[in-house]
Design an enzyme around this catalytic site. Structure first.
Site, PDB file in Angstrom:
ATOM      1  N   CYS A  11      55.346 -20.974 -10.961  1.00  0.00           N
ATOM      2  CA  CYS A  11      54.751 -21.351  -9.713  1.00  0.00           C
ATOM      3  C   CYS A  11      55.089 -20.029  -8.733  1.00  0.00           C
ATOM      4  CB  CYS A  11      54.946 -22.716  -9.135  1.00  0.00           C
ATOM      5  SG  CYS A  11      54.337 -23.028  -7.761  1.00  0.00           S
ATOM      6  N   CYS A  49      55.717 -21.847  -5.104  1.00  0.00           N
ATOM      7  CA  CYS A  49      56.809 -22.554  -5.016  1.00  0.00           C
ATOM      8  C   CYS A  49      58.045 -21.822  -4.703  1.00  0.00           C
ATOM      9  CB  CYS A  49      57.222 -23.500  -6.423  1.00  0.00           C
ATOM     10  SG  CYS A  49      55.579 -24.367  -6.779  1.00  0.00           S
ATOM     11  N   ASP A  50      58.065 -20.396  -5.438  1.00  0.00           N
ATOM     12  CA  ASP A  50      59.125 -19.700  -5.919  1.00  0.00           C
ATOM     13  C   ASP A  50      59.248 -18.200  -5.325  1.00  0.00           C
ATOM     14  OD1 ASP A  50      60.323 -21.745  -7.121  1.00  0.00           O
ATOM     15  OD2 ASP A  50      59.811 -21.377  -8.916  1.00  0.00           O
TER      16      ASP A  50
END
Length: 311
Positions: A131, A134-135
């Site tokens: 992701c 997300c990261d």
């Protein structure tokens, strides 16, 4: 007792919830984590009709949730453990409670497919990610590698250039599979490099990803890519497709390679059970097709309930 229980709150589930509750059906949406499914991890959504400029997965999801809520759909967080779909009244057993409904819509979606190589599982969350939204920020000013060559891989590679100083796309072929418009953006981006005809065979690191073994698909030659000495690590983002999240329905409905086949009306082989979105056998898995599936499933569920229970 509910009229319709929808398992999953991605675009298909939320669309089904909107249509079902709008039809005055008592509707429950069960989601094990957060609403939105895969789209909530996508930074930019530019191919959904009506998307405004800079529309993101989270913002699109928020609007879908708001609409479903406004029409009266009930949403709960619970993990479904077991289902009984054979009886006229369907039973859904979760960790927190047991639920009953006249019809069920399966909209559990799919999860990212891992490469399946040594070191991947151990280093997930420690340099390996599925992701970018997300990261991505964790890799500010570092090097990252994106595994894959489809739309998602290339779009996320472009997004990662906002953080990483260099992004290298690793693809098993000598040309990308992404649509041309996305490819053009990637080729124009000075931060993006390409490693053609290559696959990752192993990921290494003591606590954090520090190297990986890459194999040339044409020559078989293996090369170890080592992190820059000053960085001490790099990121690996994997975008090679998805696996259907349908394990709990094995033996309950017909399946093909884990995906649930339906007719054009989203009906499965079990009366009163419908499937919608990425968990269904289909050729195109996009937000727009998921929402269409959800709408059809809810409309057909309402017809089913009228025919079976209202006579």
């Amino acid at each position: 007792m509910y009229d319709v229980i929808i398992i999953g709150a991605g675009p298909a589930g939320l669309s089904a919830g909107l249509y079902a509750s709008r039809s005055r059906l008592k509707t429950l949406i069960i989601e094990k984590e957060k609403s939105g499914g895969q789209i909530v991890t996508t930074n930019e959504v530019e191919n959904y009709p009506g998307s405004i400029e800079n529309s993101s997965g989270p913002s699109l999801t928020a609007r879908m949730v708001q609409q479903a809520d406004e029409f009266g759909a009930e949403r709960i967080i619970d993990t479904v453990l077991e289902v009984n779909l054979d009886d006229k009244i369907k039973t859904i057993k979760g960790e927190k409670n047991e639920y009953k409904a006249k019809a069920v819509i399966i909209a559990t979606g799919a999860v990212p497919r891992p490469i399946g190589i040594p070191g991947e599982k151990e280093l997930t969350g420690k340099g390996v990610s599925y992701c970018a939204t997300c990261d991505g920020a964790f890799f500010t000013d570092l090097e990252v590698y994106v595994v894959g060559g489809g739309d998602a891989a290339v779009e996320e590679a472009i997004f990662l250039t906002k953080f990483a100083r260099k992004v290298t796309i690793i693809h098993r072929r000598d040309e990308l599979r992404a649509v041309k418009s996305i490819q053009e953006k990637a080729f124009k981006n000075e931060k993006i490099d390409f490693m053609w005809d290559s696959v990752v065979k192993e990921i290494k690191g003591d606590g954090l990803v520090s190297s990986m073994v890459v194999e040339n698909t044409k020559t078989g030659e293996q090369t170890e890519v080592v992190a820059d000495e000053d960085d001490g690590m790099f990121g690996i983002f994997v975008f090679i497709g998805y696996l259907p999240a349908t394990e709990i329905f094995e033996g309950k409905v017909n399946m093909e390679n884990g995906y649930i086949p339906t007719d054009a009306e989203m009906r499965t082989n079990v009366d009163g059970v419908f499937a919608a979105g990425d968990c269904r056998v289909k050729t195109v898995r996009q937000v727009v097709t998921a929402t269409g599936d959800g709408a059809i499933a809810a409309i057909q569920a309402e017809k089913y309930i009228s025919e079976v229970f209202d006579d």
